[in-house]
Design an enzyme around this catalytic site. Sequence first.
Site, PDB file in Angstrom:
ATOM      1  N   ARG A 203      43.621-121.567 -11.662  1.00 33.07           N
ATOM      2  CA  ARG A 203      42.639-120.543 -11.999  1.00 33.07           C
ATOM      3  C   ARG A 203      41.952-120.046 -10.731  1.00 33.07           C
ATOM      4  O   ARG A 203      41.025-119.246 -10.786  1.00 33.07           O
ATOM      5  CB  ARG A 203      41.595-121.075 -12.993  1.00 33.07           C
ATOM      6  CG  ARG A 203      40.584-122.057 -12.411  1.00 33.07           C
ATOM      7  CD  ARG A 203      39.517-122.396 -13.442  1.00 33.07           C
ATOM      8  NE  ARG A 203      38.375-123.097 -12.908  1.00 33.07           N
ATOM      9  CZ  ARG A 203      38.160-124.399 -13.040  1.00 33.07           C
ATOM     10  NH1 ARG A 203      39.049-125.144 -13.665  1.00 33.07           N
ATOM     11  NH2 ARG A 203      37.070-124.952 -12.539  1.00 33.07           N
ATOM     12  N   ASN A 204      42.385-120.570  -9.574  1.00 34.70           N
ATOM     13  CA  ASN A 204      41.811-120.214  -8.285  1.00 34.70           C
ATOM     14  C   ASN A 204      42.887-119.620  -7.381  1.00 34.70           C
ATOM     15  O   ASN A 204      44.083-119.830  -7.618  1.00 34.70           O
ATOM     16  CB  ASN A 204      41.228-121.460  -7.594  1.00 34.70           C
ATOM     17  CG  ASN A 204      40.024-122.009  -8.313  1.00 34.70           C
ATOM     18  OD1 ASN A 204      39.088-121.279  -8.612  1.00 34.70           O
ATOM     19  ND2 ASN A 204      40.035-123.299  -8.609  1.00 34.70           N
TER      20      ASN A 204
END
Length: 412
Positions: A203-204
């Site tokens: 998610r990064n």
Amino acid sequence: MALPKPHGPEGKLKPLLLYGEEREAEIKRAESLPKVYMSSRETSDVLMLGIGAFTPLAGFMKKDDYTGCVFDLKLTDGTMWPMPVTLSITGEEKDAIGLKEGMEVALYDRASKELYATMKVEEIYTYDKEAECREVFKTLDAEGHPGVASVMKQGEFNLGGPIKVLNEGVYPQKYPKYYLYPAEARKLFEEKGWSNVVAFQTRNPMHRSHEYLCKFALESGMVDGCFIHAIVGALKPGDIPGEVRTKCYEVLVEKYFPKENIALGVYPMEMRYGGPREALLHAVFRQNWGCKYLIVGRDHAGVGDYYGPFDAQKIFDELWPGALELKPMLIAWTFYCYKCQSMASQRTCPHGPEDRCVVSGTKFRRMMQDGEEIPKEFGRPEVMEILREYYKTAEKVEIKKGAYEDIPGPQK
């Protein structure tokens, strides 16, 4: 060797999207149905159900499946399922449309007011929000934990029953190269000759430690391909938008990975930040995408300090034989070591914290937002340049201190 079978007793993907004339007819029929409005999380679950990612679910959970999932990690047929997939409604909303069991309704996204699905409401049931949060998130802190906050804002009734999905939102247009259905990813893997695929959940933007995890998996001899699979549904404030992250993934894959062993995809789910339980959910739908392994590193799907750094690895030991065909690939804390002059992990590096470049994702976002210098050993220069450009115009938000970010280490 073949790819793993989709999750569930039938071993077949169950996408719920309608197409062509059948879809048009259902959209027309939906005009006369009572409207139920969904939260962003519920809408994202409709999308996951639509593309078959949540196989074998046929819609939103009925009470017995919900209860089994929350307390025992099982659906009524014994299938392992770790997090609720539910649709809630308030008593006021229910009474306003005269909703009864057996009725059909049209499901609309509350924010966009767009039609996404139709549903046969087979059950309307009450549930215990606090019990759900205790079991699934291991906390009742609605102020600090975004997953708990989401549950506590839900209506007091859940609606259970099958759905027909009519809309995919913006994702196919926004991510035309990488928005892959599970069936499409499986076809891609087969075309590449892969049968032992490892998934990397992110998610990064990927920094050097993330890159190292993927390359470690490729060097292990256990896999023939790595699927970088990024979540692009709604995230918490301060997280980096999917479009920006996708540019970062593209440049990293282009410049630092062999094309024959890497694939990139995105999916539309909204993060629940459920730590160990969400790690299991990630494993379930990665099996549906055709992956045999899932990389599970430090603080997988966590937020703040609600979970221990490796709780998401330990939960796989609680599963029973046959619960999941996919296997976790458990990797220790990774970092750049200045004395080793290479990427390393707790298992391979004998040096102390003062010799390691350790920057958590939370600390990294805060440093970028504040214009601080990032150690060159932390990320690839091409990725850092994309992120610096983003943060020049990004709205500043309060980024709370994350777990494990005060580990000492040189900032070179």
